[in-house]
Design a protein around this motif. Structure first.
Motif, PDB file in Angstrom:
ATOM      1  N   LEU A 135       1.642   0.228  -6.273  1.00 41.12           N
ATOM      2  CA  LEU A 135       0.295  -0.188  -5.886  1.00 41.12           C
ATOM      3  C   LEU A 135      -0.456   0.940  -5.190  1.00 41.12           C
ATOM      4  O   LEU A 135      -1.652   1.139  -5.413  1.00 41.12           O
ATOM      5  CB  LEU A 135       0.365  -1.408  -4.970  1.00 41.12           C
ATOM      6  N   ILE A 136       0.253   1.680  -4.344  1.00 45.56           N
ATOM      7  CA  ILE A 136      -0.369   2.802  -3.638  1.00 45.56           C
ATOM      8  C   ILE A 136      -0.800   3.883  -4.622  1.00 45.56           C
ATOM      9  O   ILE A 136      -1.893   4.443  -4.516  1.00 45.56           O
ATOM     10  CB  ILE A 136       0.600   3.361  -2.575  1.00 45.56           C
ATOM     11  N   PHE A 137       0.049   4.170  -5.606  1.00 45.59           N
ATOM     12  CA  PHE A 137      -0.322   5.148  -6.624  1.00 45.59           C
ATOM     13  C   PHE A 137      -1.557   4.676  -7.384  1.00 45.59           C
ATOM     14  O   PHE A 137      -2.473   5.456  -7.652  1.00 45.59           O
ATOM     15  CB  PHE A 137       0.851   5.372  -7.581  1.00 45.59           C
ATOM     16  N   SER A 138      -1.587   3.398  -7.748  1.00 44.57           N
ATOM     17  CA  SER A 138      -2.745   2.844  -8.448  1.00 44.57           C
ATOM     18  C   SER A 138      -3.995   2.917  -7.581  1.00 44.57           C
ATOM     19  O   SER A 138      -5.090   3.211  -8.063  1.00 44.57           O
ATOM     20  CB  SER A 138      -2.482   1.380  -8.843  1.00 44.57           C
ATOM     21  N   TYR A 139      -3.814   2.663  -6.287  1.00 38.63           N
ATOM     22  CA  TYR A 139      -4.937   2.684  -5.351  1.00 38.63           C
ATOM     23  C   TYR A 139      -5.585   4.074  -5.315  1.00 38.63           C
ATOM     24  O   TYR A 139      -6.805   4.214  -5.419  1.00 38.63           O
ATOM     25  CB  TYR A 139      -4.444   2.285  -3.958  1.00 38.63           C
ATOM     26  N   PHE A 140      -4.757   5.106  -5.177  1.00 37.81           N
ATOM     27  CA  PHE A 140      -5.298   6.455  -5.073  1.00 37.81           C
ATOM     28  C   PHE A 140      -5.811   6.970  -6.424  1.00 37.81           C
ATOM     29  O   PHE A 140      -6.793   7.722  -6.471  1.00 37.81           O
ATOM     30  CB  PHE A 140      -4.255   7.399  -4.494  1.00 37.81           C
ATOM     31  N   MET A 151      -3.767  -2.062 -11.666  1.00 38.52           N
ATOM     32  CA  MET A 151      -3.813  -3.282 -10.872  1.00 38.52           C
ATOM     33  C   MET A 151      -4.960  -3.262  -9.864  1.00 38.52           C
ATOM     34  O   MET A 151      -5.582  -4.295  -9.607  1.00 38.52           O
ATOM     35  CB  MET A 151      -2.480  -3.479 -10.136  1.00 38.52           C
ATOM     36  N   VAL A 152      -5.249  -2.111  -9.301  1.00 35.07           N
ATOM     37  CA  VAL A 152      -6.316  -2.021  -8.308  1.00 35.07           C
ATOM     38  C   VAL A 152      -7.673  -2.275  -8.944  1.00 35.07           C
ATOM     39  O   VAL A 152      -8.549  -2.908  -8.344  1.00 35.07           O
ATOM     40  CB  VAL A 152      -6.284  -0.650  -7.602  1.00 35.07           C
ATOM     41  N   SER A 153      -7.861  -1.803 -10.161  1.00 37.75           N
ATOM     42  CA  SER A 153      -9.130  -2.053 -10.846  1.00 37.75           C
ATOM     43  C   SER A 153      -9.297  -3.533 -11.176  1.00 37.75           C
ATOM     44  O   SER A 153     -10.419  -4.024 -11.333  1.00 37.75           O
ATOM     45  CB  SER A 153      -9.213  -1.221 -12.138  1.00 37.75           C
ATOM     46  N   LEU A 200       5.003   4.222   3.465  1.00 40.43           N
ATOM     47  CA  LEU A 200       4.067   3.935   2.385  1.00 40.43           C
ATOM     48  C   LEU A 200       2.769   3.344   2.922  1.00 40.43           C
ATOM     49  O   LEU A 200       1.677   3.698   2.482  1.00 40.43           O
ATOM     50  CB  LEU A 200       4.718   2.975   1.383  1.00 40.43           C
ATOM     51  N   SER A 201       2.900   2.432   3.877  1.00 37.85           N
ATOM     52  CA  SER A 201       1.715   1.812   4.463  1.00 37.85           C
ATOM     53  C   SER A 201       0.864   2.842   5.207  1.00 37.85           C
ATOM     54  O   SER A 201      -0.366   2.752   5.219  1.00 37.85           O
ATOM     55  CB  SER A 201       2.144   0.696   5.418  1.00 37.85           C
ATOM     56  N   PHE A 202       1.508   3.854   5.784  1.00 40.96           N
ATOM     57  CA  PHE A 202       0.791   4.909   6.503  1.00 40.96           C
ATOM     58  C   PHE A 202      -0.165   5.654   5.576  1.00 40.96           C
ATOM     59  O   PHE A 202      -1.274   6.038   5.988  1.00 40.96           O
ATOM     60  CB  PHE A 202       1.796   5.892   7.115  1.00 40.96           C
ATOM     61  N   LEU A 203       0.219   5.868   4.326  1.00 43.47           N
ATOM     62  CA  LEU A 203      -0.625   6.611   3.387  1.00 43.47           C
ATOM     63  C   LEU A 203      -1.966   5.936   3.185  1.00 43.47           C
ATOM     64  O   LEU A 203      -3.002   6.598   3.038  1.00 43.47           O
ATOM     65  CB  LEU A 203       0.100   6.756   2.039  1.00 43.47           C
ATOM     66  N   ILE A 204      -1.961   4.597   3.165  1.00 41.82           N
ATOM     67  CA  ILE A 204      -3.209   3.859   2.989  1.00 41.82           C
ATOM     68  C   ILE A 204      -4.094   3.985   4.227  1.00 41.82           C
ATOM     69  O   ILE A 204      -5.318   3.912   4.147  1.00 41.82           O
ATOM     70  CB  ILE A 204      -2.899   2.373   2.697  1.00 41.82           C
ATOM     71  N   ALA A 205      -3.474   4.178   5.381  1.00 42.78           N
ATOM     72  CA  ALA A 205      -4.231   4.294   6.633  1.00 42.78           C
ATOM     73  C   ALA A 205      -4.984   5.616   6.734  1.00 42.78           C
ATOM     74  O   ALA A 205      -5.951   5.727   7.498  1.00 42.78           O
ATOM     75  CB  ALA A 205      -3.294   4.123   7.827  1.00 42.78           C
ATOM     76  N   GLY A 220       4.728   9.482  -1.432  1.00 41.37           N
ATOM     77  CA  GLY A 220       4.969   8.139  -1.956  1.00 41.37           C
ATOM     78  C   GLY A 220       6.293   8.028  -2.687  1.00 41.37           C
ATOM     79  O   GLY A 220       7.031   7.038  -2.536  1.00 41.37           O
ATOM     80  N   ASP A 221       6.629   9.047  -3.454  1.00 46.12           N
ATOM     81  CA  ASP A 221       7.931   9.070  -4.126  1.00 46.12           C
ATOM     82  C   ASP A 221       9.023   9.617  -3.213  1.00 46.12           C
ATOM     83  O   ASP A 221      10.203   9.291  -3.364  1.00 46.12           O
ATOM     84  CB  ASP A 221       7.862   9.912  -5.405  1.00 46.12           C
ATOM     85  N   GLY A 222       8.604  10.448  -2.246  1.00 44.68           N
ATOM     86  CA  GLY A 222       9.575  11.052  -1.332  1.00 44.68           C
ATOM     87  C   GLY A 222      10.314  10.041  -0.471  1.00 44.68           C
ATOM     88  O   GLY A 222      11.456  10.283  -0.068  1.00 44.68           O
ATOM     89  N   VAL A 223       9.685   8.888  -0.217  1.00 45.20           N
ATOM     90  CA  VAL A 223      10.356   7.881   0.622  1.00 45.20           C
ATOM     91  C   VAL A 223      11.645   7.378  -0.035  1.00 45.20           C
ATOM     92  O   VAL A 223      12.553   6.905   0.658  1.00 45.20           O
ATOM     93  CB  VAL A 223       9.431   6.679   0.933  1.00 45.20           C
ATOM     94  N   PHE A 224      11.743   7.512  -1.356  1.00 48.63           N
ATOM     95  CA  PHE A 224      12.948   7.041  -2.046  1.00 48.63           C
ATOM     96  C   PHE A 224      14.123   8.010  -1.891  1.00 48.63           C
ATOM     97  O   PHE A 224      15.223   7.736  -2.373  1.00 48.63           O
ATOM     98  CB  PHE A 224      12.647   6.785  -3.527  1.00 48.63           C
ATOM     99  N   LEU A 225      13.872   9.144  -1.221  1.00 46.59           N
ATOM    100  CA  LEU A 225      14.963  10.051  -0.866  1.00 46.59           C
ATOM    101  C   LEU A 225      15.562   9.700   0.493  1.00 46.59           C
ATOM    102  O   LEU A 225      16.643  10.172   0.839  1.00 46.59           O
ATOM    103  CB  LEU A 225      14.453  11.503  -0.840  1.00 46.59           C
TER     104      LEU A 225
END
Length: 233
Positions: A135-140, A151-153, A200-205, A220-225
């Motif tokens: 969702l974050i990727f779609s948002y940006f 989804m954001v559109s 992830l939520s921080f990125l939207i802020a 966004g992908d780095g969090v999965f590490l």
């Protein structure tokens, strides 16, 4: 093997996009177009590596992987056969999250004789994080190009932000309620998922900061590490 397989699927998806959407002029598309030969060599090397690693997997995991691969292959065929230039492309986000969690959680759990409630809760949290990431990727992507179909559109920027922050709230509630009273592996894993969802939520802020040089993609992908930190426990 799971990591290299994820890489295989990503490279394959990008190489297919070069053929299906040759008119795409985004920087990411151009990068994959310029380096497609190296990507093809990497793809072949990863497939060979996975073929060797396959010999060391338990039989239950192999059969699970076969059925999952058939399912993902069918999904790709349906997506590119019927929804290639359709507004229904937004279904990629939730479907990708489901497939990803089936791979990550399924391969770990398929050999277990029983699965307790705390494990199912963690699987649910991990699914919400995967969905939050997409969702974050779609948002940006929508903020960068308003004509983007995702989804954001469909649901709009305001509601998308509420959903992303809502996922964080649900995850924090579940983690605090079920996983703050012990020092077992599941408690440590829950702590890692807490860092993931908050990150992830921080990125939207901080949207402008996250958009600069596509930071949202790296982070966004780095969090999965972050689950690699579990190797310390």
């Amino acid at each position: 093997m799971l990591g290299s397989t994820t890489w295989v699927l990503y490279i394959l998806d990008r190489l297919l996009d070069l053929r299906i959407y040759p008119q795409d002029h985004t920087a990411r598309h151009q990068f994959h177009f310029t380096h497609q030969y190296n990507l093809q060599i990497t793809l072949i090397a990863l497939v060979v590596l996975n073929g060797v690693l396959l010999l060391f997997l338990p039989e239950a995991v192999v059969w699970y992987g076969v059925f999952l691969a058939l399912g993902v292959g069918f999904y790709f065929w349906i997506l590119n056969r019927f929804f290639r230039n359709n507004k229904a492309q937004w279904v990629k986000e939730p479907t990708t999250a489901i497939c990803y969690v089936l791979a990550v959680a399924g391969t770990a759990l398929v050999s277990k004789p029983s699965i307790n409630l705390s494990t199912w809760i963690l699987v649910g949290i991990f699914f919400l994080i995967a969905l939050q990431n997409l969702l974050i990727f779609s948002y940006f992507e929508f903020k960068q190009a308003a004509e983007t179909e995702n989804m954001v559109s469909i649901i709009g920027e305001k509601l998308s932000k509420k959903v992303i922050h809502g996922i964080t709230s649900v995850n924090v509630f579940l983690i605090v309620l079920f996983f703050t009273n012990g020092t077992e592996y599941v408690n440590y894993f829950a702590g890692i998922t807490l860092l993931m969802t908050l990150g992830l939520s921080f990125l939207i802020a901080v949207p402008e900061w996250a958009l600069h040089n596509d930071r949202y993609r790296w982070l966004g992908d780095g969090v999965f590490l972050l689950p690699a930190l579990l190797l310390l426990f």
